[in-house]
Design an enzyme around this catalytic site. Structure first.
Site, PDB file in Angstrom:
ATOM      1  N   GLY A  18     -14.758  -6.518  11.801  1.00 45.21           N
ATOM      2  CA  GLY A  18     -13.876  -6.172  10.681  1.00 45.21           C
ATOM      3  C   GLY A  18     -14.490  -6.452   9.318  1.00 45.21           C
TER       4      GLY A  18
ATOM      5  N   TYR B 105     -10.770  -9.591  10.710  1.00 43.55           N
ATOM      6  CA  TYR B 105     -12.033 -10.227  10.301  1.00 43.55           C
ATOM      7  C   TYR B 105     -11.925 -11.729  10.062  1.00 43.55           C
ATOM      8  CZ  TYR B 105     -10.345  -9.522   5.489  1.00 43.55           C
ATOM      9  OH  TYR B 105      -9.609  -9.526   4.324  1.00 43.55           O
TER      10      TYR B 105
ATOM     11  N   LYS C 288       0.809  -1.228   0.000  1.00 43.95           N
ATOM     12  CA  LYS C 288       0.000   0.000   0.000  1.00 43.95           C
ATOM     13  C   LYS C 288       0.844   1.280   0.000  1.00 43.95           C
ATOM     14  CE  LYS C 288      -3.983  -2.051   2.268  1.00 43.95           C
ATOM     15  NZ  LYS C 288      -4.946  -2.005   3.362  1.00 43.95           N
TER      16      LYS C 288
ATOM     17  N   ASP D 113      -9.823   2.400   2.346  1.00 45.04           N
ATOM     18  CA  ASP D 113      -9.793   1.783   3.679  1.00 45.04           C
ATOM     19  C   ASP D 113     -10.454   2.686   4.714  1.00 45.04           C
ATOM     20  OD1 ASP D 113      -8.615  -0.635   3.104  1.00 45.04           O
ATOM     21  OD2 ASP D 113      -6.570   0.065   3.440  1.00 45.04           O
TER      22      ASP D 113
ATOM     23  N   LYS E 107       6.414   4.660  17.175  1.00 42.26           N
ATOM     24  CA  LYS E 107       5.600   4.629  15.950  1.00 42.26           C
ATOM     25  C   LYS E 107       4.259   5.341  16.164  1.00 42.26           C
ATOM     26  CE  LYS E 107       5.406   0.929  13.256  1.00 42.26           C
ATOM     27  NZ  LYS E 107       5.395  -0.538  12.973  1.00 42.26           N
TER      28      LYS E 107
ATOM     29  N   ARG F 261       2.248  -0.700  20.733  1.00 39.07           N
ATOM     30  CA  ARG F 261       3.293  -1.461  21.417  1.00 39.07           C
ATOM     31  C   ARG F 261       4.620  -0.700  21.350  1.00 39.07           C
ATOM     32  NH1 ARG F 261       4.320  -7.280  18.818  1.00 39.07           N
ATOM     33  NH2 ARG F 261       4.964  -5.936  17.093  1.00 39.07           N
TER      34      ARG F 261
ATOM     35  N   GLY G 221       0.181   1.113  12.350  1.00 39.98           N
ATOM     36  CA  GLY G 221       0.558   0.768  10.977  1.00 39.98           C
ATOM     37  C   GLY G 221      -0.377   1.436   9.974  1.00 39.98           C
TER      38      GLY G 221
HETATM   39  P1  NAP Z   1       0.890  -3.187  10.013  1.00 35.87           P
HETATM   40  O1  NAP Z   1       1.170  -2.009   9.195  1.00 35.87           O
HETATM   41  O2  NAP Z   1       1.825  -4.336  10.003  1.00 35.87           O
HETATM   42  O3  NAP Z   1       0.734  -2.673  11.543  1.00 35.87           O
HETATM   43  C1  NAP Z   1       0.480  -3.559  12.570  1.00 35.87           C
HETATM   44  C2  NAP Z   1       0.434  -2.824  13.921  1.00 35.87           C
HETATM   45  O4  NAP Z   1       0.045  -3.784  14.881  1.00 35.87           O
HETATM   46  C3  NAP Z   1       1.769  -2.246  14.356  1.00 35.87           C
HETATM   47  O5  NAP Z   1       1.557  -0.992  14.929  1.00 35.87           O
HETATM   48  C4  NAP Z   1       2.250  -3.255  15.405  1.00 35.87           C
HETATM   49  O6  NAP Z   1       2.965  -2.685  16.471  1.00 35.87           O
HETATM   50  C5  NAP Z   1       0.973  -3.769  15.970  1.00 35.87           C
HETATM   51  N1  NAP Z   1       1.142  -5.134  16.463  1.00 35.87           N
HETATM   52  C6  NAP Z   1       1.510  -6.225  15.769  1.00 35.87           C
HETATM   53  N2  NAP Z   1       1.530  -7.300  16.565  1.00 35.87           N
HETATM   54  C7  NAP Z   1       1.203  -6.868  17.801  1.00 35.87           C
HETATM   55  C8  NAP Z   1       1.067  -7.513  19.057  1.00 35.87           C
HETATM   56  N3  NAP Z   1       1.257  -8.816  19.195  1.00 35.87           N
HETATM   57  N4  NAP Z   1       0.688  -6.774  20.114  1.00 35.87           N
HETATM   58  C9  NAP Z   1       0.484  -5.447  19.996  1.00 35.87           C
HETATM   59  N5  NAP Z   1       0.617  -4.781  18.831  1.00 35.87           N
HETATM   60  C10 NAP Z   1       0.958  -5.495  17.751  1.00 35.87           C
HETATM   61  O7  NAP Z   1      -0.533  -3.801   9.674  1.00 35.87           O
HETATM   62  P2  NAP Z   1      -1.811  -3.021   9.086  1.00 35.87           P
HETATM   63  O8  NAP Z   1      -1.772  -3.003   7.614  1.00 35.87           O
HETATM   64  O9  NAP Z   1      -1.949  -1.735   9.791  1.00 35.87           O
HETATM   65  O10 NAP Z   1      -3.005  -4.021   9.504  1.00 35.87           O
HETATM   66  C11 NAP Z   1      -3.376  -4.190  10.850  1.00 35.87           C
HETATM   67  C12 NAP Z   1      -4.555  -5.137  10.944  1.00 35.87           C
HETATM   68  O11 NAP Z   1      -5.702  -4.540  10.355  1.00 35.87           O
HETATM   69  C13 NAP Z   1      -4.305  -6.443  10.174  1.00 35.87           C
HETATM   70  O12 NAP Z   1      -4.231  -7.481  11.077  1.00 35.87           O
HETATM   71  C14 NAP Z   1      -5.501  -6.633   9.288  1.00 35.87           C
HETATM   72  O13 NAP Z   1      -6.160  -7.847   9.591  1.00 35.87           O
HETATM   73  C15 NAP Z   1      -6.446  -5.508   9.659  1.00 35.87           C
HETATM   74  N6  NAP Z   1      -7.033  -4.934   8.421  1.00 35.87           N
HETATM   75  C16 NAP Z   1      -8.352  -5.202   8.185  1.00 35.87           C
HETATM   76  C17 NAP Z   1      -8.955  -4.697   7.065  1.00 35.87           C
HETATM   77  C18 NAP Z   1     -10.414  -4.977   6.824  1.00 35.87           C
HETATM   78  O14 NAP Z   1     -10.904  -4.798   5.692  1.00 35.87           O
HETATM   79  N7  NAP Z   1     -11.158  -5.384   7.837  1.00 35.87           N
HETATM   80  C19 NAP Z   1      -8.229  -3.903   6.160  1.00 35.87           C
HETATM   81  C20 NAP Z   1      -6.884  -3.625   6.438  1.00 35.87           C
HETATM   82  C21 NAP Z   1      -6.293  -4.161   7.583  1.00 35.87           C
HETATM   83  P3  NAP Z   1       4.526  -2.338  16.385  1.00 35.87           P
HETATM   84  O15 NAP Z   1       4.586  -0.951  15.785  1.00 35.87           O
HETATM   85  O16 NAP Z   1       4.970  -2.371  17.783  1.00 35.87           O
HETATM   86  O17 NAP Z   1       5.163  -3.384  15.536  1.00 35.87           O
END
Ligand code: NAP
Length: 462
Positions: free
Chosen positions: A432, A411, A269, A305, A353, A349, A327
Site C-alpha cells: 500500500g 499500508y 472524498k 488515488d 454494495k 462483504r 468503498g
Molecule cells: P470504505 O469506503 O469505508 O470501504 C471499506 C470497504 O471495506 C467496504 O466495502 C467494507 O465492506 C469493507 N470492509 C470493512 N471491514 C471489513 C471486514 N472486516 N471484512 C470484509 N470487508 C470489510 O473505505 P475506503 O476509503 O474504500 O478505504 C479502504 C482501505 O483502503 C482503507 O483501509 C485504507 O487503508 C486503504 N487506502 C489506502 C490508500 C493508500 O494510499 N495506500 C489510499 C486510500 C485508501 P461493507 O460494504 O460490507 O461495509
C-alpha cells in the site's frame, strides 16, 4: 528576504514584457525578459529563430537562458511555452512568487494578430490559441501563486496589483471580506469561527496546503510535502493538517486563508464533490475527489488515488482481477485496473454494495464468501482488514498462488498479514505504500506544477 523574485508566466499576448518592464521601474528592480535575452545573445529575432531553426532549437536555447538567469535579477518575464519544460518550471519556482497573467482568447488573438510574432503551428490563429491554451492553462494554474487578468484593466492597474500582492499578499487580504460575505455559508459554518481561523494565518503571502480529513492527525503527508517544498526552494509554501469532522469550514474559508491546495481523505472524498466548481472526468467517474486546487477564485477537483494504483502496475496488463471491498478506494482501484486492461470482479462483504459499484463500471461482482481467489491473476485488497491493530487477512490465504499479483492498499503496517501470506505463496507483492507514494507524487504535480519522482517521495518517507 525570502521568495523575493517575481516571475511572470502566461500565454503570449497577455502583457508579460510590458508589465515586467513597468514593474521593474516602479519597484526599482532588475528585469529579465527571456525572449529579449535570447535575441540579445544570438543577435536574431524570435520569429527568425523559429523560421530558421524551428521550435525545438528555440526551446533548447530558452531552457539554457532560464537556467542561467543571474540571482540578482528580481523580475523575470518568460515566453508563453517556457512552462512546458518541467526543468524550466523548477528553475522559475525557486525562491519566487509566480504571477500568471491571463487574458481571454479573443483579446490574445487581437494582440497577436497586430504583432510580428511567429505562428507556433500551421493552424489558423484562433484554433492555435485555443489548442495551446488547452494544454498550457492547467500548467499555469498549478504553477502560479496568483492570477492577474490583463484584459479587463489597464497595464498600470495590473502593475499596481502585482506590486501590492507582492508586498502584502494582498489577494488574500483583498478577497477575505468579499469571499466570506459573497458566498452563501452552509448552516454548519459559524462566521465567528471562520474569522478566527482566518486571522490565525499571520503571513498572508504564504501559500497554504493541507490534508483535510477526520481523523488525519496521524498523516505523514505534511512531513513529506514540507520536505518537498524545501527541496524545490518553495519558501512561501506550507503544508499542514486540517482535521475537521465537517469540511465546510475549511472549504468556505480556503480562499480567504490563502489555501492553494488540499489533499482530501476519509471521510470527505465524496462530500467535497458538490463544493468543487470543476471536476475532472476521472474523479467524476470514480465518484471521489482527493485533491482540490484553488485558482482564479474557483475550485478544481481531481482524483489521484486511481493513479496511485495504476502507476505501480506499470508493465502488468490484461488478465483477471478481483477487488476486495466496495468503498471509495475500491472504486479508484476498479477504474485503475480497467485502465490497465484487466477484467475486474468486485467481491464484497455486503454484496449489494459490490453490485452497485459493478453496475457503475460494467464489471462483475459477487459476495466475498469463503474468500477463494484462486481463479484470479491479480487480487487487490481495498478493505481495512489487516490495518493495525487488526491482524486479519481479507481472503483465504490457501487460495493465493505463485505468480499472482497481490496489491494490498493497507499500508500500516508496511508488511500486512495479507502481504506476508502472499510472500509465502510466491505472489508478486505491491504494498500500500506504493499507492500512497504514487498518488502523492501526482497530487504534488497538480497542486504545484512541479514534477516529483516516486523515488524522491520514497526516500523522504524512509
Ligand atoms: P470504505 O469506503 O469505508 O470501504 C471499506 C470497504 O471495506 C467496504 O466495502 C467494507 O465492506 C469493507 N470492509 C470493512 N471491514 C471489513 C471486514 N472486516 N471484512 C470484509 N470487508 C470489510 O473505505 P475506503 O476509503 O474504500 O478505504 C479502504 C482501505 O483502503 C482503507 O483501509 C485504507 O487503508 C486503504 N487506502 C489506502 C490508500 C493508500 O494510499 N495506500 C489510499 C486510500 C485508501 P461493507 O460494504 O460490507 O461495509
Amino acid at each position: 528576504m525570502s521568495s523575493n523574485r517575481i516571475v511572470l508566466i502566461g500565454y503570449r499576448g497577455t502583457g508579460k514584457t510590458t508589465i515586467g518592464k513597468r514593474l521593474a521601474e516602479l519597484l526599482d528592480l532588475l528585469f529579465c525578459d527571456t525572449d529579449q535575452e535570447i535575441k540579445k545573445t544570438l543577435g536574431v529575432s524570435i520569429p527568425d529563430l523559429f523560421a530558421g531553426y524551428g521550435e525545438e532549437a528555440f526551446r533548447e536555447i530558452e531552457h539554457d537562458t532560464i537556467a542561467a538567469i543571474p540571482p540578482n535579477v528580481s523580475i523575470v518575464s518568460t515566453g508563453g511555452g517556457a512552462v512546458l519544460d518541467p526543468e524550466n518550471r523548477e528553475f522559475l519556482r525557486r525562491k519566487s512568487t509566480i504571477f500568471w497573467l491571463m487574458a481571454d482568447p479573443e483579446t490574445i488573438f487581437e494582440r497577436i494578430e497586430k504583432s510580428d510574432r511567429p505562428a507556433l503551428s500551421s493552424l489558423p490563429l484562433h484554433s492555435e490559441i485555443e489548442k495551446m491554451l488547452c494544454v498550457r492553462t492547467p500548467i499555469y494554474r498549478s504553477l502560479a501563486d496568483y492570477t492577474i487578468k490583463t484584459d479587463t484593466k489597464s497595464i498600470d492597474a495590473c502593475v499596481r496589483e502585482i506590486a501590492f500582492l507582492y508586498a502584502s499578499g494582498g489577494e488574500v487580504m483583498k478577497t477575505r471580506e468579499d469571499w466570506i460575505f459573497s458566498h452563501p455559508l452552509p448552516a454548519s459554518c459559524n462566521p465567528d469561527a471562520m474569522r478566527n481561523l482566518i486571522t490565525t494565518i499571520d503571513n498572508p503571502r504564504v501559500r497554504i496546503f493541507g490534508i483535510l480529513g477526520y481523523p488525519c492527525g496521524h498523516s505523514r503527508s505534511p512531513q513529506v510535502w514540507n520536505r518537498l517544498f524545501s527541496h524545490f526552494g518553495m519558501d512561501n509554501a506550507l503544508y499542514t493538517w486540517f482535521e475537521q469532522k465537517n469540511p465546510d469550514l475549511i472549504l468556505h474559508t480556503a480562499y480567504a486563508m490563502g489555501i492553494k491546495g488540499l489533499s482530501v481523505t476519509i471521510p470527505h472524498k465524496e462530500t467535497v464533490i458538490p463544493f468543487c466548481d470543476e471536476i475532472k472526468h476521472d474523479a467524476r467517474t470514480i465518484g471521489a475527489v482527493n485533491t482540490i486546487l484553488f485558482s482564479e477564485g474557483r475550485s478544481f477537483g481531481f482524483n489521484t488515488d486511481w493513479l496511485g494504483i495504476y502507476r505501480p502496475l506499470e508493465g502488468y496488463t490484461g488478465g483477471s482481477a478481483c477487488v476486495i471491498g466496495a468503498g471509495g478506494a475500491a472504486s479508484a482501484a476498479v477504474y485503475a485496473l480497467m485502465m490497465r486492461g484487466y477484467e475486474v470482479t468486485i467481491l464484497n462483504r455486503t454484496e449489494k454494495k459490490a453490485e452497485d459499484l459493478a453496475r457503475r463500471f460494467g464489471c462483475s461482482f459477487g459476495p466475498l464468501g469463503d474468500g477463494d481467489v484462486s481463479s484470479y491473476d491479480l487480487v487487490l485488497n481495498a478493505t481495512p482488514v489487516g490495518m493495525h491493530p487488526d491482524t486479519g487477512i481479507p481472503v483465504d490465504p490457501a487460495t493465493l498462488h505463485q505468480g499472482m499479483i497481490l496489491f494490498d492498499l493497507v499500508y500500516t503496517p508496511e508488511r500486512t498479514p495479507f502481504i506476508i501470506a502472499g510472500e509465502k505463496a510466491g505472489c508478486i507483492i505491491i504494498p500500500g505504500t506504493e499507492m500512497f507514494i504514487s498518488q502523492l507524487a501526482e497530487q504534488f504535480t497538480i497542486l504545484t506544477g512541479l514534477r516529483v519522482s516516486t523515488d524522491q517521495v520514497r526516500e523522504i518517507l524512509a
